[in-house]
Scaffold this motif. Sequence first.
Motif, mmCIF file in Angstrom:
data_model
loop_
_atom_site.group_PDB
_atom_site.id
_atom_site.type_symbol
_atom_site.label_atom_id
_atom_site.label_comp_id
_atom_site.label_asym_id
_atom_site.label_seq_id
_atom_site.Cartn_x
_atom_site.Cartn_y
_atom_site.Cartn_z
ATOM 1 N N ALA A 122 -50.117 59.568 -38.332
ATOM 2 C CA ALA A 122 -51.273 59.805 -39.211
ATOM 3 C C ALA A 122 -51.035 59.167 -40.574
ATOM 4 C CB ALA A 122 -51.510 61.310 -39.372
ATOM 5 N N TYR A 123 -49.801 59.238 -41.060
ATOM 6 C CA TYR A 123 -49.466 58.583 -42.327
ATOM 7 C C TYR A 123 -49.784 57.093 -42.246
ATOM 8 C CZ TYR A 123 -46.663 62.728 -43.620
ATOM 9 O OH TYR A 123 -46.232 63.984 -43.937
ATOM 10 N N LYS A 124 -49.331 56.456 -41.177
ATOM 11 C CA LYS A 124 -49.541 55.013 -41.021
ATOM 12 C C LYS A 124 -51.027 54.679 -40.937
ATOM 13 C CE LYS A 124 -45.114 54.320 -38.682
ATOM 14 N NZ LYS A 124 -44.442 53.973 -37.403
ATOM 15 N N GLU A 125 -51.758 55.527 -40.240
ATOM 16 C CA GLU A 125 -53.202 55.294 -40.099
ATOM 17 C C GLU A 125 -53.891 55.262 -41.462
ATOM 18 O OE1 GLU A 125 -57.122 57.693 -38.378
ATOM 19 O OE2 GLU A 125 -55.116 58.158 -37.568
ATOM 20 N N GLY A 254 -52.817 71.516 -39.908
ATOM 21 C CA GLY A 254 -51.896 70.440 -39.543
ATOM 22 C C GLY A 254 -52.121 69.229 -40.427
ATOM 23 N N MET A 255 -51.089 68.481 -40.692
ATOM 24 C CA MET A 255 -51.184 67.354 -41.612
ATOM 25 C C MET A 255 -52.174 66.270 -41.173
ATOM 26 S SD MET A 255 -50.419 66.030 -44.483
ATOM 27 C CE MET A 255 -49.045 66.993 -45.135
ATOM 28 N N PRO A 256 -52.223 65.859 -39.900
ATOM 29 C CA PRO A 256 -53.197 64.829 -39.518
ATOM 30 C C PRO A 256 -54.640 65.211 -39.853
ATOM 31 C CG PRO A 256 -51.556 65.042 -37.811
ATOM 32 C CD PRO A 256 -51.319 66.165 -38.775
ATOM 33 N N GLN A 261 -59.424 65.314 -44.000
ATOM 34 C CA GLN A 261 -60.245 66.045 -44.964
ATOM 35 C C GLN A 261 -60.075 65.472 -46.362
ATOM 36 O OE1 GLN A 261 -59.246 70.203 -44.638
ATOM 37 N NE2 GLN A 261 -59.803 70.317 -42.466
ATOM 38 N N VAL A 262 -58.848 65.107 -46.701
ATOM 39 C CA VAL A 262 -58.602 64.530 -48.025
ATOM 40 C C VAL A 262 -59.258 63.147 -48.126
ATOM 41 C CG1 VAL A 262 -56.828 63.665 -49.602
ATOM 42 C CG2 VAL A 262 -56.468 65.805 -48.349
ATOM 43 N N ALA A 263 -59.161 62.371 -47.059
ATOM 44 C CA ALA A 263 -59.768 61.033 -47.067
ATOM 45 C C ALA A 263 -61.272 61.121 -47.284
ATOM 46 C CB ALA A 263 -59.470 60.314 -45.743
#
Length: 267
Positions: A122-125, A254-256, A261-263
């Motif tokens: 998810a970080y990379k995405e 969960g972080m992903p 939501q933040v995006a």
Amino acid sequence: MSKSNKLTKKERRAATREKMQALREQERKRAKRNRLIAGGIVALVLVISLVAIIKIVGAHKEENYTGTARAAELQNVTKDYGIPFGKDGKAIAAQEGLPQVGIYADYMCSHCIVLHHEAKEAYKEHENAGDVQLIQHPVATMRTEFSELGAAAVFYVATYAPDNFGDFNDALFAKSYDIMSEKSEPPSAEEIARIAAKAGVPKDVAADLPASITSEAWKKVVAESNKVFSDHNYKGTPTITVNGEEISGWSKVGMPEFLKQVAALKK
């Protein structure tokens, strides 16, 4: 009376000589065959020994990280000791206009290790989409040797090999995961340098890594990062912030999902 009894004494001697000659010929062939087999075994042992020597010499060269300590003049690091991620995991200067997600993590913190393991894709995405500015804050709150060496190493790589920062960070967390799973022991400074080299960090940068991260200058960088963490009254790792404010509800979704939501805040 048998045929053998009809043979003359001379004929019996001749037959005996033939048998002896045949036995000697068999023995000669057997000895030759044994020599060939023995020679083959010796050759095989020599080849195996040569391969072993090559591996030992290669391993010795791989472990030879006798560089010098580089200056702790940080690059691609924010004033509060965060390392912003850019596309392809590169360490970059902080970007304005994006929601900023800070991740305070220790490489010996089990919750931090699990978080990275579950969220790294998810970080990379989001790094490649450019819709969230991820910022890692390396800290050594666990006070272990690897906590401190790992934190110093990522500051070092962000400064001197920023293009390889993401891959190195992933590799370091993979090592942490193995330690947590009891498949490995915490690495030394030289072992961290090998991890860096395998992650693509240039040879000269990797060679200077052990001397750098064990120097007082780089230890001070980690101490300052710890002080920032303490000054904010953060209680443990991982601590997640959005635009500088601590967020506690991220773990519920969960972080992903949280990053999605933040995006959406940018839109």
